[in-house]
Design a protein around this motif. Structure first.
Motif, PDB file in Angstrom:
ATOM      1  N   PHE A 254      14.608  -2.014  -1.239  1.00 27.61           N
ATOM      2  CA  PHE A 254      13.353  -2.044   0.750  1.00 27.61           C
ATOM      3  C   PHE A 254      12.326  -1.616  -0.408  1.00 27.61           C
ATOM      4  O   PHE A 254      12.092  -0.879  -0.977  1.00 27.61           O
ATOM      5  N   THR A 255      11.382  -2.140   0.181  1.00 29.42           N
ATOM      6  CA  THR A 255       9.867  -2.278  -0.429  1.00 29.42           C
ATOM      7  C   THR A 255       9.011  -2.571   0.952  1.00 29.42           C
ATOM      8  O   THR A 255       8.974  -3.349   1.598  1.00 29.42           O
ATOM      9  N   MET A 256       8.160  -1.574   1.295  1.00 28.08           N
ATOM     10  CA  MET A 256       7.358  -1.433   2.052  1.00 28.08           C
ATOM     11  C   MET A 256       5.895  -1.359   1.192  1.00 28.08           C
ATOM     12  O   MET A 256       5.660  -1.310   0.562  1.00 28.08           O
ATOM     13  N   VAL A 257       4.896  -2.309   2.080  1.00 31.09           N
ATOM     14  CA  VAL A 257       3.232  -2.775   1.834  1.00 31.09           C
ATOM     15  C   VAL A 257       3.024  -2.184   3.384  1.00 31.09           C
ATOM     16  O   VAL A 257       3.236  -2.379   3.442  1.00 31.09           O
ATOM     17  N   SER A 258       2.028  -1.499   2.267  1.00 31.70           N
ATOM     18  CA  SER A 258       1.188  -1.348   3.354  1.00 31.70           C
ATOM     19  C   SER A 258       0.121  -2.366   3.989  1.00 31.70           C
ATOM     20  O   SER A 258      -0.855  -3.471   3.259  1.00 31.70           O
ATOM     21  N   THR A 259      -0.158  -2.191   5.570  1.00 30.99           N
ATOM     22  CA  THR A 259      -0.970  -3.427   6.189  1.00 30.99           C
ATOM     23  C   THR A 259      -2.404  -3.416   5.700  1.00 30.99           C
ATOM     24  O   THR A 259      -3.261  -4.305   5.994  1.00 30.99           O
ATOM     25  N   SER A 260      -2.684  -2.094   5.101  1.00 29.05           N
ATOM     26  CA  SER A 260      -3.659  -2.073   4.931  1.00 29.05           C
ATOM     27  C   SER A 260      -4.635  -3.266   3.675  1.00 29.05           C
ATOM     28  O   SER A 260      -5.463  -3.250   2.903  1.00 29.05           O
TER      29      SER A 260
ATOM     30  N   HIS B 112      -4.133 -11.449  -1.275  1.00 32.27           N
ATOM     31  CA  HIS B 112      -4.081  -9.925  -2.986  1.00 32.27           C
ATOM     32  C   HIS B 112      -2.528  -9.239  -2.880  1.00 32.27           C
ATOM     33  O   HIS B 112      -2.574  -9.088  -4.070  1.00 32.27           O
ATOM     34  N   TRP B 113      -1.591 -10.399  -2.390  1.00 32.21           N
ATOM     35  CA  TRP B 113      -0.078  -9.357  -2.720  1.00 32.21           C
ATOM     36  C   TRP B 113       0.630 -10.913  -2.132  1.00 32.21           C
ATOM     37  O   TRP B 113       0.433 -12.125  -0.797  1.00 32.21           O
ATOM     38  N   ARG B 114       1.983 -10.899  -2.476  1.00 31.34           N
ATOM     39  CA  ARG B 114       2.838 -11.909  -1.847  1.00 31.34           C
ATOM     40  C   ARG B 114       4.454 -11.498  -2.808  1.00 31.34           C
ATOM     41  O   ARG B 114       4.406 -10.690  -3.854  1.00 31.34           O
TER      42      ARG B 114
END
Length: 184
Positions: free
Chosen positions: A8-14, A19-21
């Motif tokens: 499981f990976t969380m990506v910051s909404t900031s 620039h990420w996928r």
């Protein structure tokens, strides 16, 4: 699919979504995200390996080989592989756990060692740091979790450490904090 999800990976909404996928991977035991910026590309693999099977590790090795031109279009592209790799080896375990690195443990770890060598990956988390504390007997500590980076990334790692004071309630794994200095 119907298999368990163990990575499981969380990506910051900031982070700007331009620039990420998320990259598709043929297992629920691996999450792959790729970020781009002034630093080029960094691809992060969050991996869970079953204790008694190398099936996911074989998929990971194949994926790295098959997608090498997308993951590392140049020698400065970064790769980080981290997570519950559930393999014991003398390169990271301390001497008190040498018994885990022999026999069956060595056979299970060998494909991981070969994949690391084939992809020029180096250990970012220093040797002999424990990442798991046995729930029933807190004196038993091992190193099933790890962080590996490409050589060009290793030079940018500011710190990679186990947060022994931040283990969550009922957890047996300690969190690992890795800071990589990439220009944004």
């Amino acid at each position: 699919n119907e298999s368990k999800i163990r990575a499981f990976t969380m990506v910051s909404t900031s982070l700007d979504t331009n620039h990420w996928r998320w990259l598709d991977f043929p297992s629920n035991d691996v999450v792959v995200i790729q970020l781009d910026g002034p630093f080029g590309l960094i691809t992060i693999f969050n991996v869970y390996l079953e204790c008694n099977s190398n099936a996911t590790l074989i998929k990971l090795s194949t994926y790295l080989h098959t997608n090498a031109h997308h993951l590392r279009p140049n020698t400065d592209a970064h790769i980080v592989i981290l997570g519950a790799l559930n393999r014991h080896h003398q390169l990271w375990e301390d001497e008190t756990n040498a018994h885990l690195c022999a026999g069956r443990g060595q056979r299970l770890a060998q494909p991981l060692i070969e994949m690391l060598a084939d992809n020029d990956l180096q250990q970012a988390l220093p040797r002999r740091l424990h990442t798991l504390e046995h729930k029933a007997n807190q004196t038993i500590r091992t190193r099933p979790d790890n962080v590996f980076t490409t050589a060009c990334t290793a030079d940018l790692v500011i710190s990679c450490k186990v947060l022994y004071d931040d283990k969550g309630p009922c957890a047996d794994h300690f969190p690992i904090a890795t800071i990589i200095n990439l220009p944004v």
